[in-house]
Design an enzyme around this catalytic site. Structure first.
Site, mmCIF file in Angstrom:
data_model
loop_
_atom_site.group_PDB
_atom_site.id
_atom_site.type_symbol
_atom_site.label_atom_id
_atom_site.label_comp_id
_atom_site.label_asym_id
_atom_site.label_seq_id
_atom_site.Cartn_x
_atom_site.Cartn_y
_atom_site.Cartn_z
ATOM 1 N N GLN A 1 -13.218 11.710 -25.860
ATOM 2 C CA GLN A 1 -11.912 12.229 -26.282
ATOM 3 C C GLN A 1 -10.851 11.939 -25.213
ATOM 4 O OE1 GLN A 1 -11.575 15.933 -28.624
ATOM 5 N NE2 GLN A 1 -10.699 16.829 -26.786
ATOM 6 N N SER B 1 -7.979 18.596 -29.100
ATOM 7 C CA SER B 1 -7.230 17.370 -28.779
ATOM 8 C C SER B 1 -5.988 17.216 -29.645
ATOM 9 C CB SER B 1 -8.135 16.145 -28.927
ATOM 10 O OG SER B 1 -8.697 16.101 -30.226
ATOM 11 N N LYS C 1 -7.775 8.965 -25.169
ATOM 12 C CA LYS C 1 -6.504 8.899 -25.884
ATOM 13 C C LYS C 1 -5.265 9.007 -25.014
ATOM 14 C CE LYS C 1 -8.910 10.459 -29.788
ATOM 15 N NZ LYS C 1 -10.062 10.454 -28.862
ATOM 16 N N SER D 1 23.621 6.673 -4.557
ATOM 17 C CA SER D 1 22.964 7.649 -3.692
ATOM 18 C C SER D 1 23.792 8.915 -3.675
ATOM 19 C CB SER D 1 22.853 7.072 -2.280
ATOM 20 O OG SER D 1 22.771 8.120 -1.338
ATOM 21 N N HIS E 1 4.407 -17.069 1.750
ATOM 22 C CA HIS E 1 4.371 -16.058 2.831
ATOM 23 C C HIS E 1 5.748 -15.406 3.030
ATOM 24 C CE1 HIS E 1 0.528 -17.968 4.106
ATOM 25 N NE2 HIS E 1 1.172 -19.073 3.778
ATOM 26 N N GLU F 1 12.416 -0.852 -9.366
ATOM 27 C CA GLU F 1 11.541 0.002 -8.533
ATOM 28 C C GLU F 1 10.645 0.880 -9.402
ATOM 29 O OE1 GLU F 1 13.954 0.819 -4.420
ATOM 30 O OE2 GLU F 1 14.727 1.737 -6.224
ATOM 31 N N LYS G 1 26.031 3.097 -1.426
ATOM 32 C CA LYS G 1 24.778 2.568 -1.962
ATOM 33 C C LYS G 1 24.839 2.182 -3.436
ATOM 34 C CE LYS G 1 21.283 2.158 -0.310
ATOM 35 N NZ LYS G 1 20.224 3.143 -0.022
ATOM 36 N N ASN H 1 21.607 1.097 -5.842
ATOM 37 C CA ASN H 1 20.161 0.924 -5.740
ATOM 38 C C ASN H 1 19.534 0.307 -6.989
ATOM 39 O OD1 ASN H 1 20.184 2.136 -3.191
ATOM 40 N ND2 ASN H 1 20.051 4.189 -4.099
#
Ligand code: ARG
Length: 459
Positions: free
Chosen positions: A323, A24, A326, A278, A157, A291, A284, A286
């Site tokens: 183990q 580990s 972790k 983009s 809604h 996200e 674009k 974004n």
């Protein structure tokens, strides 16, 4: 068998592939500080109870300090030769001080060591997460304060429901994160228990001073049952659960920002520096940050479920399965901290579009409930008022107008209780103003919320 912590009983060298599989060190190297702090405290206690001489103890303490610095300077590169962090530190110690180093494992097992290290780690991380949550809360509060005049539709809604202050909306997130802070703090009570002294599982024949070790390491209590102490990972699960809940809140905030930044809503502009483009569509822009935060929520949930599943079938006491706690823990701590930090920056940089929000709050009969409440004040039973206003709304829909564009006469056709003062009930601003009860979206109430929040954050 040289260089192992457990060679004596074995005749053959271990299979190399098994060694790699079993090891580990690749990830628990991150626990070096905790391992060293625990070792120092244990060493001081061994001296106090007469198991190490003063001279021996000070040699060990000094060497452990050097090892910590060596690790920080990158002196230990070839990690493959070690099984785990406990192995590395013990080998390094023996290299430095010889046989005295071999005495440190008296009345100690990797089972209680690892439980200790993970507790120390979780304690530190939980505190850091709390600091980052507060950073985000501060960003929310500052935006709420700077935009105290902005109104927008509140949704149920995802349909326009009633007008609210943007500050009220933002402070709703403040409340979620306030519960998160309380949850992490509450979990710390169960983290802050010393497992050391439990040894492998049954305690030890030596008369240790566990309370001294607890005090050295800042623990409030010592564990009551050695078998429980070495098998317990509830505190890791709690950290993962608290983190998952914080991520869920971050994800909901992210989702709103993605929606609000869309052309359909247009409520918010994400500054160029915090957005992306983009590779094919030149126009674009974004919202990658929210996200990604929303996306990373999945792996944090996954870590929680993974550890729950790992723990569920384990008999007492330590099993190597554990183990596996972790990587889930480290990944969660890294992810939640990074998301909180980036979200704080994003929230602080948002530019709200007053006009788009206001227009949305004036279209879609958001004051219909106010009109019903107006009728109730004139003595109409609420259910009846609801029915009447429903009919008025239907008329407005048919005519393609908002409620305040109907004439008094038209409205009076639906209820004789409607009078000239009705127009005072049909604008979003008035609707908000009238909701200054505690917890409402009225400006006075929101100012109170702001004041309390600022006080809590020490702003
Ligand atoms: N690397 C181990 C872990 O992370 C340390 C404890 C090992 N104990 C043992 N009995 N093999 O859980």
């Amino acid at each position: 068998m040289a260089n192992k912590l457990w060679g004596g009983r074995f005749k053959e060298e271990p299979d190399q592939a098994l060694e790699a599989f079993n090891s580990s060190i690749g990830f628990d190297i991150r626990l070096y500080k905790e391992e060293i702090a625990g070792s120092m405290a244990h060493c001081k206690m061994l001296e106090k109870v007469g198991l190490l001489s003063q001279e021996e103890a000070s040699q060990v303490i000094q060497a452990l300090g050097q090892i910590e610095r060596d690790i920080e300077r990158g002196r230990y590169q070839d990690l493959d030769q070690y099984e785990d962090i406990h192995h590395l530190i013990e080998r390094a110690l023996v290299e430095k001080v010889g046989e005295v180093g071999e005495k440190l494992h008296t009345a100690r097992s990797r089972n209680d060591q690892v439980a200790l290290d993970v507790r120390l780690y979780v304690r530190e991380e939980a505190k850091e997460v709390i600091t980052h949550i507060k950073g985000l809360q501060e960003a929310l509060v500052r935006q709420a304060e700077a935009n105290i005049d902005l109104i927008l539709p509140g949704y149920t809604h995802l349909q326009r429901a009633q007008p609210v202050l943007l500050a009220h909306h933002l402070l709703a997130y403040y409340e979620m994160f306030r519960r998160d802070v309380a949850r992490f703090l509450e979990s710390l009570k169960r983290v802050n228990v010393l497992p050391l002294g439990s040894c492998a599982l049954a305690g030890t024949t030596f008369e240790l001073d566990r309370h001294m070790v607890a005090q050295e390491l800042g623990f409030d209590e010592v564990s009551r049952n050695s078998m429980d102490a070495v098998s317990d990972r509830d505190f890791v699960l709690e950290f993962l659960f608290c983190s998952a809940t914080t991520m869920m809140h971050l994800s909901r905030l992210s989702e709103e920002l993605v929606l609000w930044a869309s052309q359909e809503f247009g409520f918010v502009t994400i500054p160029d520096a915090l957005a992306t483009g983009s590779s094919i569509m030149p126009q674009k822009k974004n919202p990658d940050i929210p996200e990604l935060v929303r996306g990373k929520t999945g792996r944090v949930y996954g870590n929680l479920v993974a550890l729950f599943t790992t723990m569920k079938g384990l008999p007492l006491t330590y099993n190597k399965d554990m183990q596996e706690d972790k990587e889930a823990l480290f990944d969660t701590a890294d992810t939640v901290k990074a998301c909180l930090q980036v979200m704080a920056r994003l929230v602080a940089a948002l530019e709200f579009n007053r006009e788009r929000m206001e227009r949305a709050a004036t279209q879609g009969f958001l004051v219909a409930t106010d009109l019903a409440e107006y009728l109730v004040r004139k003595g109409v039973p609420f259910r009846k008022a609801h029915e009447t206003v429903g009919r008025i709304v239907l008329r407005a829909i048919e005519k393609g107008v908002e409620l305040d564009q109907l004439t008094l006469k038209e409205m009076q056709g639906f209820s004789r209780h409607i009078e000239e003062d009705v127009f005072d009930w049909l604008t979003p601003l008035k609707s908000i103003e009238r909701r200054s009860l505690e917890g409402g979206t009225g400006r006075e109430s929101v100012k109170m919320q702001l004041q309390t929040a600022k006080k809590e954050l020490g702003l």
